[in-house]
Design a protein around this motif. Structure first.
Motif, mmCIF file in Angstrom:
data_model
loop_
_atom_site.group_PDB
_atom_site.id
_atom_site.type_symbol
_atom_site.label_atom_id
_atom_site.label_comp_id
_atom_site.label_asym_id
_atom_site.label_seq_id
_atom_site.Cartn_x
_atom_site.Cartn_y
_atom_site.Cartn_z
ATOM 1 N N UNK A 467 13.342 -79.938 -39.302
ATOM 2 C CA UNK A 467 12.568 -79.201 -40.322
ATOM 3 C C UNK A 467 12.243 -77.784 -39.819
ATOM 4 N N UNK A 468 11.929 -77.678 -38.526
ATOM 5 C CA UNK A 468 11.630 -76.357 -37.937
ATOM 6 C C UNK A 468 12.809 -75.409 -38.184
ATOM 7 N N UNK A 475 14.712 -69.552 -36.042
ATOM 8 C CA UNK A 475 15.307 -70.763 -35.456
ATOM 9 C C UNK A 475 16.474 -71.275 -36.304
ATOM 10 N N UNK A 476 16.719 -70.572 -37.412
ATOM 11 C CA UNK A 476 17.815 -70.954 -38.298
ATOM 12 C C UNK A 476 19.127 -70.866 -37.521
ATOM 13 N N UNK A 477 19.980 -71.829 -37.702
ATOM 14 C CA UNK A 477 21.274 -71.783 -37.019
ATOM 15 C C UNK A 477 21.281 -72.510 -35.689
ATOM 16 N N UNK A 485 20.387 -82.833 -26.834
ATOM 17 C CA UNK A 485 21.225 -83.459 -25.800
ATOM 18 C C UNK A 485 21.064 -82.717 -24.468
ATOM 19 N N UNK A 486 20.224 -81.669 -24.457
ATOM 20 C CA UNK A 486 19.932 -80.985 -23.193
ATOM 21 C C UNK A 486 20.635 -79.651 -23.030
ATOM 22 N N UNK A 487 21.297 -79.177 -24.107
ATOM 23 C CA UNK A 487 21.981 -77.874 -23.998
ATOM 24 C C UNK A 487 21.091 -76.802 -24.628
ATOM 25 N N UNK A 488 20.705 -75.807 -23.820
ATOM 26 C CA UNK A 488 19.783 -74.761 -24.293
ATOM 27 C C UNK A 488 20.452 -73.862 -25.325
ATOM 28 N N UNK A 489 19.633 -73.358 -26.249
ATOM 29 C CA UNK A 489 20.128 -72.321 -27.169
ATOM 30 C C UNK A 489 19.042 -71.273 -27.345
ATOM 31 N N UNK A 490 19.449 -70.019 -27.518
ATOM 32 C CA UNK A 490 18.473 -68.962 -27.798
ATOM 33 C C UNK A 490 18.141 -68.937 -29.281
ATOM 34 N N UNK A 491 16.835 -68.813 -29.603
ATOM 35 C CA UNK A 491 16.467 -68.468 -30.974
ATOM 36 C C UNK A 491 16.783 -66.978 -31.140
#
Ligand code: SF4
Length: 631
Positions: A467-468, A475-477, A485-491
């Motif tokens: 929902x976030x 945070x879209x995308x 699963x533990x893989x970082x992503x940049x907002x």
């Protein structure tokens, strides 16, 4: 024995650590060599978490009956809060989110406040007390509410200007990155800093004169440029032109030579960078201070690295846990679509307004120790007695003494979900053992159910995170499954604009006088974290920390006042007095007294009158004029 990877529980770096757990007991914490943030070299605080997870914890909901705490059931606790919420109007209620809990918890807290109570009275301590000026200045200058650059870009920086932060002590992981490559380092330190030992130039300016100094450096650099980059360049030039070397040297109490050396080093830089922290933000001029630094960065097309406080300080702001309706207007359409409500229109109360000025009837605070961390503590303690205070936290602390109701909440590593670190990297938090207490998202979902509200029947944290991603534009995308699963992503964090916000130096906030001839300043120890309810439990940290909280007095002033090692002194500001032992410290210049703010046995924040930045309400918690007497 299991090895579980999760995040640290402390600072905004958000390092990943390996937790060794045996039958629900945390045995040991190890570095995580694969961690891109710490590069396998976390600091001692993270590595001692196993020493703090069991001692001093709040384990059961409790109610305060005539000064005595009595255990109650969760049903009864939720019922008590529900009754209180029903009996007061939403305007009389303040709820805080927290930098110690997950994005999922913070998202649900603010959703509850807005969609169930119908108010914007939601705020967080780590944003308000520490870094609201950084966020405000980033929005003004770059159109984004986070640090605009990536720490990986530090590798190219050849000259780094460090202002108002001491990474060698307070952010060792950031400091390691800073020292990975040979580069020129300039530190601007009003008093002393371990980082200065590694600097090519150390600028010891008079506390509170940073704006004049930064404008002057910019003036020297801009003088050689026919055109300067960025929006509002001409207005900026008009302002900085007033800051000539001679007068600024007098204001800052430094030599003209130092100013010229700094300007020439920055001028010659091919890839400039700036780093700052709370030494710049916790002032009545917090936003103006950060503007001045960002202006210089824009002028030199430099990179910006902001050292941030609590582990999820970026995330709690990103989840809109703030009374600021301007920010909220950006998502009002999405809120209508997903929550099926209109966003409350009136700006809400922040914690300064609520706890210092206009005390609400009900305060529910999460992971926040106002009885220790706010300014003007005598007044705060009085106000905390007036309100129905609900404390949701992992440890008993000073605030527990004022709470009418206490709720146990898990430590971050006893939760599932995500945090967003200082550079907007969204990271998975994995529960390493059975939680003590309930996380905020469950508490507020139970309350929402009592109100008969819809939209809170989440299956789990992943459900909330999905929902976030739909509601929060930055945070879209993001890929929820991947992050979980533990893989970082940049907002999202790209600069949208580069705009100068020219600032004038208007004088220092705390002036010495005949009655208060010294300046007390607060600083941090590398072995304690904020109000130290967790770190004070770690034996290994205690062994390295000062054995008794004390004031740091200069050799010269001690001699003049006949103060010897461990003599007790009384320190008085215009709002309060506190007493404690003194130690003679050769790092402290005459005219100043230093103190850590970690211990409730030396509550230095009592000495700070309520003075705050009028834009962000971030209070001055750095410098206060005092007098010292030997007792
Ligand atoms: S306290 Fe900060 S720097 Fe130290 S291990 Fe934890 S997150 Fe990393």
């Amino acid at each position: 024995m299991k090895e579980i990877v999760s995040t640290c529980i402390y600072c905004g770096m958000g390092c990943r650590l390996k937790y060794i757990v045996d039958k629900d007991k945390l045995i040991k914490v190890l570095p995580c060599p694969e961690d891109s943030v710490s590069n396998g070299k976390p600091c001692i605080k993270g590595l001692s978490i196993h020493e703090v997870v069991d001692e001093g914890r709040i384990r059961k909901p409790m109610i305060n009956k005539n000064g005595k705490l009595k255990e109650i059931s969760w049903e009864r606790a939720i019922d008590e809060i529900y009754k209180m919420m029903k009996s007061f109007s939403p305007d009389e209620t303040l709820i805080t989110a927290s930098g110690k809990v997950t994005n999922e918890d913070n998202y649900v807290i603010q959703k509850f406040v807005r969609s169930v109570l119908g108010t914007n009275n939601v705020d967080s301590c780590c944003t308000r007390l520490c870094h609201a000026p950084t966020v405000a200045a980033s929005e003004d200058c770059f159109g984004i509410s986070c640090c605009p650059d990536y720490t990986s870009e530090m590798k190219d920086v050849d000259v780094l200007l460090v202002v108002g932060t001491n990474p060698a002590s307070n952010y060792p992981v950031l400091f390691n990155k800073m020292m990975e490559k040979k580069r020129k380092i300039i530190t601007v330190v009003p008093l002393f800093s371990e980082t200065a030992e590694y600097a090519d130039i150390v600028v010891k300016l008079f506390p509170g004169t940073e704006i004049a100094f930064l404008n002057c450096i910019a003036n020297i650099i801009a003088a050689d440029l026919k055109e300067i980059p960025g929006q509002g360049a001409e207005e900026y030039r008009r302002v900085i032109e007033k800051y000539d070397v001679k007068s600024v040297a007098k204001i800052c109490k430094i030599s003209e030579k130092t100013i010229n050396e700094v300007a020439s080093m920055i001028k010659s830089s091919k890839s400039f960078g700036v780093m700052h922290g709370m030494g710049l933000t916790q002032h009545t001029t917090g936003v103006a201070n950060v503007h001045s630094l960002f202006n210089l960065a824009i002028l030199k097309r430099g990179k910006i690295f902001s050292a941030r406080g609590e582990i999820n300080v970026q995330g709690v702001g990103d989840m809109f846990a703030s009374p600021n309706t301007l920010m909220l207007s950006k998502i009002s359409e999405r809120i209508k679509r997903f929550w099926k409500i209109d966003v409350p229109e009136e700006r809400g109360m922040n914690i300064i307004e609520a706890l210092c000025l206009d005390v609400p009837k009900l305060c529910v605070v999460s992971g926040f120790n106002p009885a220790h961390s706010m300014p003007d503590l005598n007044n705060i303690h009085k106000n905390l007695r007036k309100t129905f205070l609900v404390q949701a936290d992992s440890y008993f602390n000073l605030t527990s003494r004022f709470a009418k109701l206490i709720l146990p909440t898990p430590l971050l590593i006893e939760r599932d979900g995500t945090i967003t670190n200082y550079e907007r990297l969204v990271r998975r938090v994995t529960r390493i053992r059975e939680p003590i207490g309930l996380p905020e998202w469950k508490i507020y979902s139970m309350l929402a159910e009592r109100f008969g509200a819809r939209g809170f029947n989440y299956k789990n944290e992943l459900d909330i995170f999905k929902e976030i991603i739909k509601v929060i534009p930055d945070y879209e995308g993001l890929n929820a499954e991947k992050i979980y699963s533990g893989i970082d992503e940049y907002a999202k964090k790209e600069r949208k604009i580069e705009r100068y916000m020219p600032e004038e130096f208007k004088g220092t906030e705390e002036m010495r006088s005949e009655q208060y001839p010294l300046i007390l300043f607060t600083f941090r120890s590398r072995f304690q974290f904020l109000s130290s309810e967790a770190t004070s439990k770690a034996k290994s940290l205690r062994q390295m920390y000062e054995n008794k909280p004390h004031f740091h007095v200069s050799i010269e002033d001690a001699k003049r006042m006949k103060i010897k090692e461990w003599d007790y002194i009384k320190v008085t500001s215009k709002v309060s007095s506190i007493t404690g032992p003194a130690r003679l410290d050769k790092r402290i210049p005459s005219g100043f007294v230093g103190a850590h703010f970690h211990s409730e046995k030396l509550l230095v924040n009592k000495l700070f009158p309520l003075c705050f930045d009028t834009r962000c309400f971030t209070p001055n918690l750095k410098l206060v004029a005092v007098r010292v007497e030997k007792i």
